[in-house]
Design a protein around this motif. Structure first.
Motif, PDB file in Angstrom:
ATOM      1  N   VAL A 311       0.827  -1.554   0.027  1.00 56.73           N
ATOM      2  CA  VAL A 311       0.069  -0.136   0.365  1.00 56.73           C
ATOM      3  C   VAL A 311       0.920   0.860   0.058  1.00 56.73           C
ATOM      4  CG1 VAL A 311      -2.112  -1.118   0.648  1.00 56.73           C
ATOM      5  CG2 VAL A 311      -0.253   0.342   2.407  1.00 56.73           C
ATOM      6  N   GLY A 312       2.371   1.122  -0.373  1.00 55.76           N
ATOM      7  CA  GLY A 312       2.730   2.292  -0.544  1.00 55.76           C
ATOM      8  C   GLY A 312       4.002   2.845   0.552  1.00 55.76           C
ATOM      9  N   MET A 313       3.965   1.519   1.781  1.00 59.76           N
ATOM     10  CA  MET A 313       4.216   2.734   3.383  1.00 59.76           C
ATOM     11  C   MET A 313       5.827   1.844   3.451  1.00 59.76           C
ATOM     12  SD  MET A 313       1.890   3.940   4.314  1.00 59.76           S
ATOM     13  CE  MET A 313       2.864   4.377   5.653  1.00 59.76           C
ATOM     14  N   GLY A 314       6.508   2.713   3.517  1.00 59.52           N
ATOM     15  CA  GLY A 314       8.350   2.321   3.808  1.00 59.52           C
ATOM     16  C   GLY A 314       8.420   1.684   4.583  1.00 59.52           C
ATOM     17  N   ALA A 315       9.732   1.016   5.419  1.00 61.35           N
ATOM     18  CA  ALA A 315       9.857   0.280   6.060  1.00 61.35           C
ATOM     19  C   ALA A 315      10.210   0.573   7.368  1.00 61.35           C
ATOM     20  CB  ALA A 315      11.151  -0.553   5.855  1.00 61.35           C
ATOM     21  N   ALA A 316      10.775   1.311   7.590  1.00 58.72           N
ATOM     22  CA  ALA A 316      11.053   2.432   8.239  1.00 58.72           C
ATOM     23  C   ALA A 316       9.363   2.875   9.263  1.00 58.72           C
ATOM     24  CB  ALA A 316      10.909   4.077   8.290  1.00 58.72           C
ATOM     25  N   SER A 317       8.461   3.053   8.017  1.00 60.04           N
ATOM     26  CA  SER A 317       7.099   2.890   9.359  1.00 60.04           C
ATOM     27  C   SER A 317       6.026   1.687  10.356  1.00 60.04           C
ATOM     28  CB  SER A 317       5.704   3.087   8.148  1.00 60.04           C
ATOM     29  OG  SER A 317       5.603   2.727   7.276  1.00 60.04           O
ATOM     30  N   LEU A 318       7.326   0.862   9.467  1.00 61.27           N
ATOM     31  CA  LEU A 318       6.788  -0.504  10.303  1.00 61.27           C
ATOM     32  C   LEU A 318       7.371  -0.265  12.259  1.00 61.27           C
ATOM     33  CD1 LEU A 318       8.534  -2.797   8.018  1.00 61.27           C
ATOM     34  CD2 LEU A 318       6.437  -2.764   8.497  1.00 61.27           C
ATOM     35  N   SER A 319       8.152   0.655  11.993  1.00 62.82           N
ATOM     36  CA  SER A 319       7.948   0.704  14.080  1.00 62.82           C
ATOM     37  C   SER A 319       7.395   1.554  13.957  1.00 62.82           C
ATOM     38  CB  SER A 319       9.661   1.844  13.651  1.00 62.82           C
ATOM     39  OG  SER A 319       9.859   2.899  13.109  1.00 62.82           O
ATOM     40  N   ARG A 320       6.700   1.579  13.712  1.00 67.82           N
ATOM     41  CA  ARG A 320       5.213   2.611  14.677  1.00 67.82           C
ATOM     42  C   ARG A 320       4.559   1.799  14.721  1.00 67.82           C
ATOM     43  NH1 ARG A 320       6.682   7.070  10.236  1.00 67.82           N
ATOM     44  NH2 ARG A 320       3.894   6.038   9.542  1.00 67.82           N
ATOM     45  N   PHE A 321       4.028   0.577  13.981  1.00 66.29           N
ATOM     46  CA  PHE A 321       2.977  -0.922  14.821  1.00 66.29           C
ATOM     47  C   PHE A 321       3.486  -0.673  16.410  1.00 66.29           C
ATOM     48  CE2 PHE A 321       2.806  -1.850  10.318  1.00 66.29           C
ATOM     49  CZ  PHE A 321       1.452  -1.683  10.509  1.00 66.29           C
ATOM     50  N   GLY A 322       2.413  -1.428  17.027  1.00 69.44           N
ATOM     51  CA  GLY A 322       3.163  -2.076  17.909  1.00 69.44           C
ATOM     52  C   GLY A 322       2.225  -3.236  18.074  1.00 69.44           C
ATOM     53  N   VAL A 323       2.315  -4.391  18.982  1.00 73.49           N
ATOM     54  CA  VAL A 323       2.202  -5.732  18.723  1.00 73.49           C
ATOM     55  C   VAL A 323       0.695  -5.881  20.310  1.00 73.49           C
ATOM     56  CG1 VAL A 323       3.327  -8.041  18.768  1.00 73.49           C
ATOM     57  CG2 VAL A 323       4.036  -6.221  17.271  1.00 73.49           C
ATOM     58  N   LEU A 324      -0.101  -6.594  19.794  1.00 71.08           N
ATOM     59  CA  LEU A 324      -0.575  -7.546  20.799  1.00 71.08           C
ATOM     60  C   LEU A 324      -0.831  -8.633  20.242  1.00 71.08           C
ATOM     61  CD1 LEU A 324      -2.906  -6.707  23.513  1.00 71.08           C
ATOM     62  CD2 LEU A 324      -5.133  -6.411  20.873  1.00 71.08           C
ATOM     63  N   THR A 325      -0.925  -9.555  21.651  1.00 71.88           N
ATOM     64  CA  THR A 325      -1.008 -11.299  21.641  1.00 71.88           C
ATOM     65  C   THR A 325      -1.496 -11.117  22.858  1.00 71.88           C
ATOM     66  OG1 THR A 325       0.899 -11.678  23.208  1.00 71.88           O
ATOM     67  CG2 THR A 325       1.030 -11.194  20.787  1.00 71.88           C
ATOM     68  N   GLY A 326      -2.384 -13.085  22.327  1.00 68.29           N
ATOM     69  CA  GLY A 326      -3.102 -13.783  24.254  1.00 68.29           C
ATOM     70  C   GLY A 326      -4.411 -13.639  23.127  1.00 68.29           C
ATOM     71  N   GLU A 327      -5.647 -14.345  24.416  1.00 74.14           N
ATOM     72  CA  GLU A 327      -7.068 -14.438  24.091  1.00 74.14           C
ATOM     73  C   GLU A 327      -7.393 -13.349  24.599  1.00 74.14           C
ATOM     74  OE1 GLU A 327      -8.222 -17.327  23.627  1.00 74.14           O
ATOM     75  OE2 GLU A 327      -6.371 -18.745  23.588  1.00 74.14           O
ATOM     76  N   GLU A 328      -8.558 -12.931  22.903  1.00 69.01           N
ATOM     77  CA  GLU A 328      -9.273 -11.838  23.127  1.00 69.01           C
ATOM     78  C   GLU A 328      -9.990 -11.474  24.952  1.00 69.01           C
ATOM     79  OE1 GLU A 328      -9.607  -9.064  23.262  1.00 69.01           O
ATOM     80  OE2 GLU A 328      -9.416  -8.231  21.199  1.00 69.01           O
ATOM     81  N   LEU A 329     -10.063 -10.530  24.895  1.00 71.46           N
ATOM     82  CA  LEU A 329     -11.599 -10.655  26.152  1.00 71.46           C
ATOM     83  C   LEU A 329     -12.434 -11.352  25.827  1.00 71.46           C
ATOM     84  CD1 LEU A 329     -11.122  -6.757  26.951  1.00 71.46           C
ATOM     85  CD2 LEU A 329      -9.936  -9.166  28.136  1.00 71.46           C
ATOM     86  N   SER A 330     -13.458 -12.378  26.633  1.00 69.98           N
ATOM     87  CA  SER A 330     -14.979 -12.707  26.287  1.00 69.98           C
ATOM     88  C   SER A 330     -16.103 -11.973  26.937  1.00 69.98           C
ATOM     89  CB  SER A 330     -14.713 -14.031  27.329  1.00 69.98           C
ATOM     90  OG  SER A 330     -13.631 -15.050  27.636  1.00 69.98           O
ATOM     91  N   LEU A 331     -16.704 -11.634  26.113  1.00 66.07           N
ATOM     92  CA  LEU A 331     -17.646 -10.547  26.374  1.00 66.07           C
ATOM     93  C   LEU A 331     -19.256 -10.995  26.217  1.00 66.07           C
ATOM     94  CD1 LEU A 331     -15.709  -7.848  23.544  1.00 66.07           C
ATOM     95  CD2 LEU A 331     -15.905  -7.849  25.171  1.00 66.07           C
ATOM     96  N   SER A 332     -19.394 -12.542  25.941  1.00 69.85           N
ATOM     97  CA  SER A 332     -20.141 -12.540  25.661  1.00 69.85           C
ATOM     98  C   SER A 332     -20.443 -13.428  27.653  1.00 69.85           C
ATOM     99  CB  SER A 332     -20.696 -13.970  25.112  1.00 69.85           C
ATOM    100  OG  SER A 332     -19.865 -14.905  24.975  1.00 69.85           O
ATOM    101  N   HIS A 333     -22.286 -13.945  27.283  1.00 67.54           N
ATOM    102  CA  HIS A 333     -22.609 -14.286  28.806  1.00 67.54           C
ATOM    103  C   HIS A 333     -23.393 -16.134  28.652  1.00 67.54           C
ATOM    104  CE1 HIS A 333     -23.739 -14.444  32.976  1.00 67.54           C
ATOM    105  NE2 HIS A 333     -24.423 -15.227  32.239  1.00 67.54           N
TER     106      HIS A 333
END
Length: 364
Positions: A311-333
């Protein structure tokens, strides 16, 4: 209200590595607070250069109960009381047993954070349901959905904002600043009028986008920096008009946005690039199962870099990504765990993967 930031406007949290905070204990017979202590120890140990999460403990028992994220949220409501019934959480006039249990669980989590976060210089991360996701999960004492009552939903959103600000202040007194991650997964049905009544035989009327955005903006204004987690970056189709995802995010005033990596197609990457160039922080959430293979950093780096460059974004801008891992929150009942969830998949390995991928993005 105690404010977590100034009125100068939102500041995007620095790109970092974190997890959702959902912790699945390996044993069921742990003493009071022991699961929270395990989670906090791992968080501050493995994510010492990132955003250690305030833990939310799941219960891997025979019925596969997860971590009740709605319970955590209702436990933060200031001057409103709740209890749990067969169809979920409802507002009541006085505090009940379920509300006291949630307060106890949060207290254990904060005690563990205080113990293992002593001397920690950075912020911690709190994952919570977004305000509108919380509203959809609550009922009045009569059983009517809060979403369908203008006065009740206003009261809940305001009470929630006060309660989260109170939590941020409790953390500040422990010497810790904070970042809030809102899992706002139900904006689409709220805006399009497709959220069901308790019976499921009808849907509640749509809430106008101006009102939805205003409530979010008002909430975010009084909180620490907020990462708005969405299920995808697909456009919204409201009353015959199409609203691009980037416009939705900017309208809420969120400092940063998080989206599952698996949900992104070409149009989603373009929306993410638009947000990044507008100064909105960008975070990518890896699938929960990725945590079972923390050594596959290169694979995930390539899975991010290739479409980003397309999408035309340079390699330097990769450093602006944050990373999130793990099980997502349980929102149902009830809040059930994914059948494949396990401590080996959800906890320390996910933290190691988040930290490793974040370092790789900086080096790229």
């Amino acid at each position: 209200m105690t404010s977590g930031r100034s009125d100068a406007g939102p500041s995007a949290p620095a790109p970092s590595a974190t997890t959702t905070g959902v912790w699945i204990p390996e044993a069921l017979d742990l003493g009071p607070g022991q699961a929270s202590r395990q989670a906090a120890s791992a968080g501050f140990g493995l994510l010492s250069d990132g955003l250690p999460p305030v833990p939310l403990i799941a219960r891997p028992s025979g019925d596969r109960w997860g971590a009740d994220a709605i319970g955590r949220a209702v436990g933060l409501l200031r001057d409103l009381h709740v209890d749990r019934v067969s169809y979920g959480w409802r507002l009541t006039s006085t505090a009940g047993r379920d509300e006291r249990l949630e307060a106890s669980g949060l207290g254990e989590a904060l005690d563990a954070v205080a113990e293992y976060g002593e001397g920690f210089a950075g912020p911690v991360q709190i994952s919570l349901p977004g305000p509108w996701t919380l509203v959809t999960a609550l009922s009045l004492s009569s059983g009517v959905r809060v979403l369908g009552d203008p006065g009740a939903r206003r009261d809940v959103i305001q009470s929630y904002a006060f309660g989260i600000a109170d939590l941020a202040e409790r953390l500040r007194r422990l010497g810790l600043s904070s970042v809030v991650r809102f899992a706002e997964m139900r904006l689409d049905p709220v805006l399009t009028g497709t959220w069901p009544t308790v019976s499921g035989f009808a849907s509640l009327p749509a809430i106008g986008e101006a009102q939805v955005y205003a409530a979010l903006t008002s909430t975010l204004r009084h909180l620490p920096p907020v990462i708005l987690s969405l299920p995808d970056l697909a456009p919204l189709n409201v009353r015959g008009k199409t609203i691009p995802a980037a416009e939705v995010v900017r309208s809420t005033g969120a400092a940063a946005v998080s989206v599952p990596l698996a949900s992104l197609r070409a149009a989603g990457w373009e929306q993410l690039a638009t947000l990044s160039e507008a100064g909105v922080g960008t975070w990518l959430r890896l699938p929960a199962e990725a945590g079972s293979r923390p050594e596959e950093v290169r694979r995930w780096l390539e899975g991010i870099a290739e479409p980003w460059h397309r999408v035309g974004m340079g390699a330097a801008s990769l450093s602006r990504f944050g990373v999130l891992t793990g099980e997502e929150l349980s929102l149902s009942h009830p809040p059930l765990l994914d059948p494949a969830a396990s401590p080996a998949r959800a906890d320390q390995p996910a933290m190691r993967l988040a930290a490793g991928l974040r370092r790789a993005l900086e080096e790229a």
